[in-house]
Design an enzyme around this catalytic site. Structure first.
Site, PDB file in Angstrom:
ATOM      1  N   ASN A 290      11.493 -25.999 -30.676  1.00 19.35           N
ATOM      2  CA  ASN A 290      11.292 -24.591 -30.308  1.00 19.35           C
ATOM      3  C   ASN A 290      11.457 -24.336 -28.818  1.00 19.35           C
ATOM      4  O   ASN A 290      11.858 -23.235 -28.423  1.00 19.35           O
ATOM      5  CB  ASN A 290       9.895 -24.146 -30.767  1.00 19.35           C
ATOM      6  CG  ASN A 290       9.464 -22.878 -30.060  1.00 19.35           C
ATOM      7  OD1 ASN A 290       9.882 -21.786 -30.434  1.00 19.35           O
ATOM      8  ND2 ASN A 290       8.644 -23.007 -29.023  1.00 19.35           N
ATOM      9  N   ALA A 291      11.149 -25.343 -27.957  1.00 15.62           N
ATOM     10  CA  ALA A 291      11.184 -25.108 -26.501  1.00 15.62           C
ATOM     11  C   ALA A 291      12.538 -24.538 -26.106  1.00 15.62           C
ATOM     12  O   ALA A 291      13.575 -25.008 -26.572  1.00 15.62           O
ATOM     13  CB  ALA A 291      10.927 -26.417 -25.759  1.00 15.62           C
ATOM     14  N   TYR A 355      22.983 -18.932 -22.205  1.00 16.34           N
ATOM     15  CA  TYR A 355      22.005 -18.954 -23.308  1.00 16.34           C
ATOM     16  C   TYR A 355      22.726 -18.902 -24.663  1.00 16.34           C
ATOM     17  O   TYR A 355      22.404 -19.660 -25.591  1.00 16.34           O
ATOM     18  CB  TYR A 355      21.066 -17.758 -23.140  1.00 16.34           C
ATOM     19  CG  TYR A 355      19.929 -17.674 -24.124  1.00 16.34           C
ATOM     20  CD1 TYR A 355      18.855 -18.567 -24.071  1.00 16.34           C
ATOM     21  CD2 TYR A 355      19.902 -16.687 -25.106  1.00 16.34           C
ATOM     22  CE1 TYR A 355      17.797 -18.473 -24.969  1.00 16.34           C
ATOM     23  CE2 TYR A 355      18.847 -16.579 -26.001  1.00 16.34           C
ATOM     24  CZ  TYR A 355      17.791 -17.473 -25.927  1.00 16.34           C
ATOM     25  OH  TYR A 355      16.750 -17.374 -26.811  1.00 16.34           O
ATOM     26  N   THR A 390       7.357 -11.379 -27.116  1.00 14.02           N
ATOM     27  CA  THR A 390       6.752 -12.523 -26.418  1.00 14.02           C
ATOM     28  C   THR A 390       6.868 -12.304 -24.908  1.00 14.02           C
ATOM     29  O   THR A 390       7.462 -11.327 -24.456  1.00 14.02           O
ATOM     30  CB  THR A 390       7.483 -13.853 -26.739  1.00 14.02           C
ATOM     31  OG1 THR A 390       8.801 -13.789 -26.196  1.00 14.02           O
ATOM     32  CG2 THR A 390       7.538 -14.153 -28.211  1.00 14.02           C
TER      33      THR A 390
HETATM   34  P1  NAI Z   1       8.458 -18.747 -24.108  1.00 13.81           P
HETATM   35  O1  NAI Z   1       9.167 -18.749 -22.807  1.00 13.81           O
HETATM   36  O2  NAI Z   1       7.294 -17.816 -24.276  1.00 13.81           O
HETATM   37  O3  NAI Z   1       7.951 -20.224 -24.462  1.00 13.81           O
HETATM   38  C1  NAI Z   1       8.786 -21.357 -24.357  1.00 13.81           C
HETATM   39  C2  NAI Z   1       7.942 -22.609 -24.176  1.00 13.81           C
HETATM   40  O4  NAI Z   1       8.840 -23.716 -24.040  1.00 13.81           O
HETATM   41  C3  NAI Z   1       7.079 -22.562 -22.923  1.00 13.81           C
HETATM   42  O5  NAI Z   1       5.752 -22.908 -23.221  1.00 13.81           O
HETATM   43  C4  NAI Z   1       7.732 -23.571 -21.998  1.00 13.81           C
HETATM   44  O6  NAI Z   1       6.839 -24.201 -21.120  1.00 13.81           O
HETATM   45  C5  NAI Z   1       8.333 -24.549 -23.006  1.00 13.81           C
HETATM   46  N1  NAI Z   1       9.396 -25.353 -22.397  1.00 13.81           N
HETATM   47  C6  NAI Z   1      10.422 -24.914 -21.630  1.00 13.81           C
HETATM   48  N2  NAI Z   1      11.151 -25.962 -21.196  1.00 13.81           N
HETATM   49  C7  NAI Z   1      10.585 -27.070 -21.691  1.00 13.81           C
HETATM   50  C8  NAI Z   1      10.882 -28.460 -21.585  1.00 13.81           C
HETATM   51  N3  NAI Z   1      11.904 -28.908 -20.842  1.00 13.81           N
HETATM   52  N4  NAI Z   1      10.091 -29.342 -22.232  1.00 13.81           N
HETATM   53  C9  NAI Z   1       9.048 -28.910 -22.971  1.00 13.81           C
HETATM   54  N5  NAI Z   1       8.722 -27.621 -23.109  1.00 13.81           N
HETATM   55  C10 NAI Z   1       9.479 -26.706 -22.475  1.00 13.81           C
HETATM   56  O7  NAI Z   1       9.574 -18.500 -25.202  1.00 13.81           O
HETATM   57  P2  NAI Z   1       9.489 -17.839 -26.653  1.00 13.81           P
HETATM   58  O8  NAI Z   1       9.836 -16.408 -26.544  1.00 13.81           O
HETATM   59  O9  NAI Z   1       8.214 -18.223 -27.336  1.00 13.81           O
HETATM   60  O10 NAI Z   1      10.738 -18.551 -27.360  1.00 13.81           O
HETATM   61  C11 NAI Z   1      10.615 -19.742 -28.128  1.00 13.81           C
HETATM   62  C12 NAI Z   1      12.007 -20.113 -28.663  1.00 13.81           C
HETATM   63  O11 NAI Z   1      12.547 -19.016 -29.398  1.00 13.81           O
HETATM   64  C13 NAI Z   1      13.023 -20.412 -27.558  1.00 13.81           C
HETATM   65  O12 NAI Z   1      13.870 -21.462 -27.988  1.00 13.81           O
HETATM   66  C14 NAI Z   1      13.795 -19.118 -27.441  1.00 13.81           C
HETATM   67  O13 NAI Z   1      15.084 -19.323 -26.921  1.00 13.81           O
HETATM   68  C15 NAI Z   1      13.829 -18.675 -28.895  1.00 13.81           C
HETATM   69  N6  NAI Z   1      14.068 -17.246 -29.054  1.00 13.81           N
HETATM   70  C16 NAI Z   1      13.170 -16.308 -28.605  1.00 13.81           C
HETATM   71  C17 NAI Z   1      13.423 -14.954 -28.792  1.00 13.81           C
HETATM   72  C18 NAI Z   1      12.461 -13.892 -28.356  1.00 13.81           C
HETATM   73  O14 NAI Z   1      12.751 -12.701 -28.586  1.00 13.81           O
HETATM   74  N7  NAI Z   1      11.331 -14.208 -27.746  1.00 13.81           N
HETATM   75  C19 NAI Z   1      14.659 -14.505 -29.437  1.00 13.81           C
HETATM   76  C20 NAI Z   1      15.522 -15.554 -29.860  1.00 13.81           C
HETATM   77  C21 NAI Z   1      15.218 -16.870 -29.678  1.00 13.81           C
END
Ligand code: NAI
Length: 449
Positions: A290-291, A355, A390
């Site tokens: 998920n990260a 992205y 989020t």
């Molecule tokens: P967010 O930014 O709130 O959380 C992402 C988490 O991943 C954070 O806790 C961060 O510390 C962790 N992270 C980042 N790099 C890391 C690394 N190198 N190693 C370990 N952990 C790491 O993001 P959100 O919104 O919760 O998104 C989660 C997933 O869903 C992501 O892959 C994002 O691309 C995807 N996504 C989100 C959308 C949205 O509308 N929020 C839409 C489409 C996809």
């Protein structure tokens, strides 16, 4: 974050005002609540003439779930769902009767109701006419989903030729699509390609006894995934960067799992992950990559500092960790790998070439890796969220955010739990017949398919 507009148009005076002004009125979605009925009313089963036996088999399945199953739309009851069985339809004309029977019933669909089509894939049709028919279901389903109101959704299950509609993954997909767990999945067709899978002993805890790893679980969608997997019975290992350690520990405590501080791009990430899981929990069944990160910039202004980390975290790390786990023999019978793609990777998004390259890369990776996972008895899939409320989307400027929210059939953004529920379904034993797929969780976003 909260959608203030959605709350306003669903309460008192402002509800009336929005109606008078003809403003969009997004509905409060029917989400899963323990103990709530699977669907908000009787289920009508429609079919074309040739699909009668499959319609009988699916009606029997629905009866096993204690649903009030009807085969005719007599009376003036509101329906909780309509299942349209078109598995044997072989000419475009054959779609006419069931679709025209469905039309008037849509007006009698309860808020949060469901329409689910069950059909076969066009690619393997035995004739051009059958291919046209099967592809026709795709177009009709995607269009009718755009006509539904009141938080109702329309989705399809596309069952491979040779796979019976009684297959566990057809049952699993049907149950998921009828339920509140699929609240933000709309206008999608989910392929079932094998009859593998088992029905869970306890439908409320399909992941009992399983150990799941969720990366990026300190907040947002990842934390929601950890909560839902734990609710479904899994022991959850939550992973995030050391800088997010405090938040990560809180999530681990909440789900009664364990926390691992790890940068997933580290060379030894797979080894460290496996060491943690084996020493603390003894086994590994589910991996949720998920990260993810964004570093948006128009391509004309893009730099390596913005491009490389996005590709590194979002697609290279999941690929390397999955390969590392496969090489170590850590993924076996019943293993589930679920990745996070994005609708940006499917439709493209201005300012997100990096992205979108990474998330489209995830779609390609998942499709290409299905055979390797099948060899060990597992599956790999992705979910592609649309606009989810989020921290990531809270950073979008107000006007752009408001437009992005409304540009879907459900006229609102999804919640992290909507993505989590879909991942939990793909991680379940019932979903063994679904692999290599990317399922959108986007409220039928107007952008892309
Ligand atoms: P967010 O930014 O709130 O959380 C992402 C988490 O991943 C954070 O806790 C961060 O510390 C962790 N992270 C980042 N790099 C890391 C690394 N190198 N190693 C370990 N952990 C790491 O993001 P959100 O919104 O919760 O998104 C989660 C997933 O869903 C992501 O892959 C994002 O691309 C995807 N996504 C989100 C959308 C949205 O509308 N929020 C839409 C489409 C996809």
């Amino acid at each position: 974050m909260t959608d203030t507009y959605l709350n306003l148009v669903n309460s008192g005076f402002t509800k009336k005002l929005a109606k008078q002004l003809g403003l969009p009125r997004p509905a409060v979605l029917r989400r899963h609540r323990p103990g709530a009925p699977l669907v908000p009313g009787p289920v009508l089963v429609l079919h074309d003439d040739a699909s009668d036996p499959d319609a009988d088999a699916l009606a029997t399945r629905l009866l096993e779930w204690d649903l009030d199953v009807r085969r005719h739309a007599t009376g003036d009851d509101r329906f909780g769902a309509v299942v349209v069985v078109l598995t044997e339809a072989a000419t475009p004309e054959a779609l006419s009767a069931p679709m025209l029977a469905l039309g008037p019933v849509l007006k009698r669909l309860a808020p949060g109701g469901r329409v689910v089509t069950v059909s076969r894939p066009a690619a393997s049709a035995g004739s051009a006419a059958a291919a046209a028919t099967r592809q026709g279901v795709d177009g009709a389903l995607r269009s009718l989903a755009k006509e539904l109101r009141g938080g109702a959704t329309g989705n399809g299950i596309v069952v491979a030729d040779g796979v019976p509609v009684t297959a566990p993954s057809v049952a699993g997909a049907l149950h998921f699509l009828l339920s509140g767990r699929s609240a933000y999945v709309d206008g999608q067709l989910l392929p079932v390609t094998s009859d593998a899978g088992t029905l869970p002993a306890d439908p409320d805890r399909p992941l009992d006894g399983r150990v799941a790893v969720v990366t990026g679980a300190a907040r947002g969608i990842g934390a929601a995934i950890a909560r839902v997997l734990a609710r479904d019975g899994a022991t959850v290992v939550v992973v995030d960067v050391p800088a997010a350690g405090d938040a990560l520990a809180k999530v681990a405590n909440e789900v009664r799992g364990s926390a691992l501080q790890l940068d997933i791009t580290a060379d030894d990430a797979a080894t460290r992950l496996l060491q943690h899981v084996r020493s603390r929990h003894g086994r590994l069944d589910v991996v949720v990559h998920n990260a993810g990160i964004t570093r948006d910039k128009l391509l004309a202004n893009m730099t390596a500092e913005k491009w490389d980390p996005v590709v590194g975290v979002n697609v290279v790390a999941p690929m390397r960790i999955t390969q590392g786990l496969l090489d170590a023999g850590a993924l076996g019978d019943g293993s589930r790998v679920v990745c996070l793609a994005s609708t940006s990777g499917i439709a493209g998004n201005r300012g997100q070439t990096n992205y979108a390259a990474s998330k489209a890369g995830v779609v390609g990776f998942v499709a290409a890796s299905a055979p390797a996972l099948a060899q060990v008895g597992g599956t790999i899939n992705a979910v592609a969220p649309g606009f989810i409320e989020t921290d990531m989307t809270a950073r979008i400027p107000f006007a752009t955010r408001e437009v992005a929210r409304r540009l879907s059939s459900l006229q609102q953004g999804g919640q992290p739990v909507d993505v989590a529920e879909t991942i939990a379904f793909l991680a379940s034993p019932q979903a063994a017949g679904i692999s290599g797929e990317t399922l959108r969780v986007c409220g039928q976003n107007m952008v892309g398919r």
